[in-house]
Design a protein around this motif. Structure first.
Motif, short mmCIF file in Angstrom:
data_model
loop_
_atom_site.label_atom_id
_atom_site.label_comp_id
_atom_site.label_asym_id
_atom_site.label_seq_id
_atom_site.Cartn_x
_atom_site.Cartn_y
_atom_site.Cartn_z
N ASN A 105 0.82 -1.23 0.00
CA ASN A 105 0.00 0.00 0.00
C ASN A 105 0.84 1.28 0.00
OD1 ASN A 105 -1.46 -2.05 2.29
ND2 ASN A 105 -2.60 -1.53 0.44
N ILE A 106 1.84 1.30 -0.87
CA ILE A 106 2.74 2.46 -0.91
C ILE A 106 2.10 3.62 -1.68
CG2 ILE A 106 4.89 3.33 -1.94
CD1 ILE A 106 5.48 1.76 0.56
N SER A 107 2.03 4.77 -1.05
CA SER A 107 1.61 5.99 -1.74
C SER A 107 2.66 7.07 -1.50
CB SER A 107 0.26 6.49 -1.21
OG SER A 107 -0.74 5.54 -1.50
N LYS A 108 2.80 7.94 -2.49
CA LYS A 108 3.74 9.06 -2.31
C LYS A 108 3.11 10.35 -2.83
CE LYS A 108 7.38 11.36 -1.35
NZ LYS A 108 7.83 11.56 0.03
N ARG A 109 3.12 11.33 -1.95
CA ARG A 109 2.58 12.65 -2.30
C ARG A 109 3.67 13.67 -2.02
NH1 ARG A 109 -0.98 12.51 1.41
NH2 ARG A 109 -0.14 14.19 2.65
N PHE A 110 3.94 14.53 -2.98
CA PHE A 110 4.88 15.61 -2.74
C PHE A 110 4.09 16.88 -2.44
CE2 PHE A 110 7.54 12.90 -5.55
CZ PHE A 110 8.64 12.77 -4.72
N VAL A 111 4.55 17.62 -1.44
CA VAL A 111 3.90 18.90 -1.14
C VAL A 111 4.96 19.98 -1.30
CG1 VAL A 111 2.64 20.22 0.61
CG2 VAL A 111 2.46 17.73 0.56
N PHE A 112 4.67 20.94 -2.15
CA PHE A 112 5.65 22.00 -2.40
C PHE A 112 4.87 23.30 -2.63
CE2 PHE A 112 8.65 24.22 -5.37
CZ PHE A 112 9.68 24.36 -4.45
N HIS A 113 5.18 24.33 -1.82
CA HIS A 113 4.47 25.62 -1.95
C HIS A 113 2.96 25.43 -1.98
CE1 HIS A 113 7.96 28.32 -3.53
NE2 HIS A 113 8.29 27.60 -2.48
N LYS A 114 2.46 24.67 -1.05
CA LYS A 114 1.02 24.40 -0.91
C LYS A 114 0.44 23.61 -2.08
CE LYS A 114 0.11 28.41 1.98
NZ LYS A 114 -0.38 29.76 1.99
N GLU A 115 1.30 23.20 -3.01
CA GLU A 115 0.80 22.34 -4.10
C GLU A 115 0.95 20.89 -3.68
OE1 GLU A 115 2.57 22.83 -8.01
OE2 GLU A 115 2.46 24.99 -7.70
N LEU A 172 1.06 16.98 -4.96
CA LEU A 172 1.17 16.14 -6.16
C LEU A 172 1.24 14.68 -5.71
CD1 LEU A 172 1.72 15.95 -9.28
CD2 LEU A 172 4.14 15.93 -8.68
N THR A 173 0.20 13.93 -6.03
CA THR A 173 0.26 12.50 -5.73
C THR A 173 0.91 11.80 -6.91
OG1 THR A 173 -1.72 12.63 -4.39
CG2 THR A 173 -1.11 10.45 -5.19
N VAL A 174 2.01 11.11 -6.64
CA VAL A 174 2.75 10.45 -7.72
C VAL A 174 2.44 8.95 -7.74
CG1 VAL A 174 5.07 9.97 -8.62
CG2 VAL A 174 4.58 12.16 -7.59
N LEU A 175 2.38 8.35 -6.55
CA LEU A 175 2.09 6.90 -6.47
C LEU A 175 0.91 6.71 -5.54
CD1 LEU A 175 5.78 5.67 -6.00
CD2 LEU A 175 4.46 5.67 -8.14
N SER A 220 7.88 9.81 -18.85
CA SER A 220 8.66 10.72 -18.00
C SER A 220 7.74 11.41 -16.99
CB SER A 220 9.35 11.75 -18.90
OG SER A 220 10.09 12.61 -18.10
N GLY A 221 8.14 11.38 -15.74
CA GLY A 221 7.33 12.02 -14.69
C GLY A 221 6.28 11.10 -14.09
N SER A 222 6.25 9.84 -14.54
CA SER A 222 5.20 8.93 -14.04
C SER A 222 5.51 8.41 -12.63
CB SER A 222 5.01 7.76 -15.01
OG SER A 222 6.21 7.03 -15.14
N ASN A 271 -1.15 6.43 -14.43
CA ASN A 271 -2.11 7.07 -13.52
C ASN A 271 -1.83 6.72 -12.06
OD1 ASN A 271 -3.45 8.17 -15.70
ND2 ASN A 271 -4.67 6.30 -15.97
N LYS A 272 -0.55 6.81 -11.68
CA LYS A 272 -0.11 6.63 -10.28
C LYS A 272 -0.16 5.19 -9.80
CE LYS A 272 -2.26 11.04 -9.38
NZ LYS A 272 -3.50 11.34 -9.92
N CYS A 273 -0.58 4.26 -10.68
CA CYS A 273 -0.68 2.86 -10.26
C CYS A 273 0.31 2.01 -11.05
CB CYS A 273 -2.09 2.33 -10.54
SG CYS A 273 -3.31 3.20 -9.56
N LEU A 274 0.67 0.88 -10.44
CA LEU A 274 1.60 -0.05 -11.09
C LEU A 274 0.79 -1.19 -11.72
CD1 LEU A 274 4.70 -0.37 -11.27
CD2 LEU A 274 4.54 -1.89 -9.31
N LYS A 275 0.96 -1.37 -13.04
CA LYS A 275 0.20 -2.42 -13.71
C LYS A 275 1.15 -3.39 -14.37
CE LYS A 275 -3.67 0.54 -14.64
NZ LYS A 275 -3.78 1.85 -15.19
N LYS A 276 0.83 -4.66 -14.32
CA LYS A 276 1.64 -5.66 -15.01
C LYS A 276 1.38 -5.55 -16.51
CE LYS A 276 3.88 -9.76 -14.51
NZ LYS A 276 3.81 -11.14 -14.47
N VAL A 277 2.43 -5.62 -17.31
CA VAL A 277 2.28 -5.53 -18.77
C VAL A 277 2.47 -6.91 -19.35
CG1 VAL A 277 3.24 -4.51 -20.88
CG2 VAL A 277 3.22 -3.19 -18.76
N ASP A 278 1.56 -7.31 -20.21
CA ASP A 278 1.71 -8.58 -20.92
C ASP A 278 2.43 -8.27 -22.24
OD1 ASP A 278 1.57 -10.89 -22.30
OD2 ASP A 278 -0.61 -11.05 -22.31
#
Ligand code: ATP
Ligand code: MG
Length: 235
Positions: free
Chosen positions: A6-16, A18-21, A40-42, A216-223
């Motif tokens: 259940n790993i999530s990561k949110r960056f907070v910078f200058h009141k902004e 950004l949820t990345v994971l 890039s940036g995912s 979209n912030k989620c990890l999906k297995k690729v076939d």
């Protein structure tokens, strides 16, 4: 070996904010060869940094050998990262005022191996990566491919069970990239080192055993055998 719960990561910078994971669940087992793609940036580097302990997740847990950490600075997790994991960073992170050999032996600094043996071990690894002739040079005197080899040598110096590499062919020409990929395949097949590589490089994706994508912030297995994937590859 490593489990993300259940790993999530949110960056907070200058009141902004950004949820990345968002709620990533994922396992790395012995002898895995996993590639992680994503534009890039995912969040590929962010994910690797969370596993390597450089970045603290906003929520969730990283377990090593099923051991639940007691906080971010958990002793067992730190020891596992230092003794059993090697890291190859996106921008190499070589220390500019250290020679190649000094860079490669940095991870041994806090190991039980007496310092008099560091040099020989470092030269051995540089020899295996065919860059021992540059051992007394400084990073700025090396080509991109040579820097990458030194970064890989440093990741290998403690014979890790798992290597995390962030876009290891991102700065290399085709020929050098192929050599580096062959090297990773050899480490996995012959030395049984588990690999987690983030990449945009189709050749790595084709040779890895499993592929995931951050979308979209989620990890999906690729076939990768999926006809849609194969078609997109040919575009
Ligand atoms: N310390 C930080 N503070 C704020 N935002 C950050 C921080 N680190 C990363 N980000 C943001 O998180 C997002 C994911 O970044 P990350 O470096 O993980 O992407 P990536 O998939 O590795 O991209 P690339 O393929 O370009 O290397 C980006 O939007 C980035 O701007
Ligand atoms: Mg990155």
């Amino acid at each position: 070996m490593v489990e993300l719960q259940n790993i999530s990561k949110r960056f907070v910078f200058h009141k902004e904010n950004l949820t990345v994971l968002d709620n990533i669940n994922f396992k790395i087992q012995a002898n895995d060869f996993i590639s992680i793609m994503g534009k890039s940036g995912s969040g590929k580097t962010t994910l690797l940094n969370i596993i390597s302990g450089l970045c603290k997740p906003s929520s969730g847990t990283v377990l090593f050998n099923n051991s639940k950490p007691k906080g971010f600075f958990d002793n067992y997790a730190s020891r596992f990262r230092s003794d059993s994991m090697g890291f190859v960073f996106q921008h190499f992170n070589l220390i500019p005022y250290h020679t190649v050999l000094e860079n490669v032996v940095v991870p041994l600094k806090f190991s039980s191996l007496p310092p008099k043996h560091h040099k020989r071990l470092g030269l051995d690894i540089l020899n295996q990566l065919d860059i021992h002739d540059k051992h007394h040079h400084y990073p700025h005197m090396l080509s991109g491919g040579q820097m990458q080899r030194v970064a890989i040598a440093r990741a290998l110096i403690k014979s890790p069970k798992l290597i995390l590499a962030d876009e290891p062919t991102g700065n290399l020409d085709d020929h050098t990239a192929s050599e580096i990929i062959d090297l990773f395949v050899k480490l996995n097949e012959e030395n049984h080192v588990a690999l987690l590589l983030s990449t945009h490089d189709r050749r790595i994706i084709d040779r890895s055993k499993d592929t995931y994508s951050i979308e979209n912030k989620c990890l999906k297995k690729v076939d990768t055998g999926d006809p849609v994937y194969q078609f997109s590859k040919s575009l």
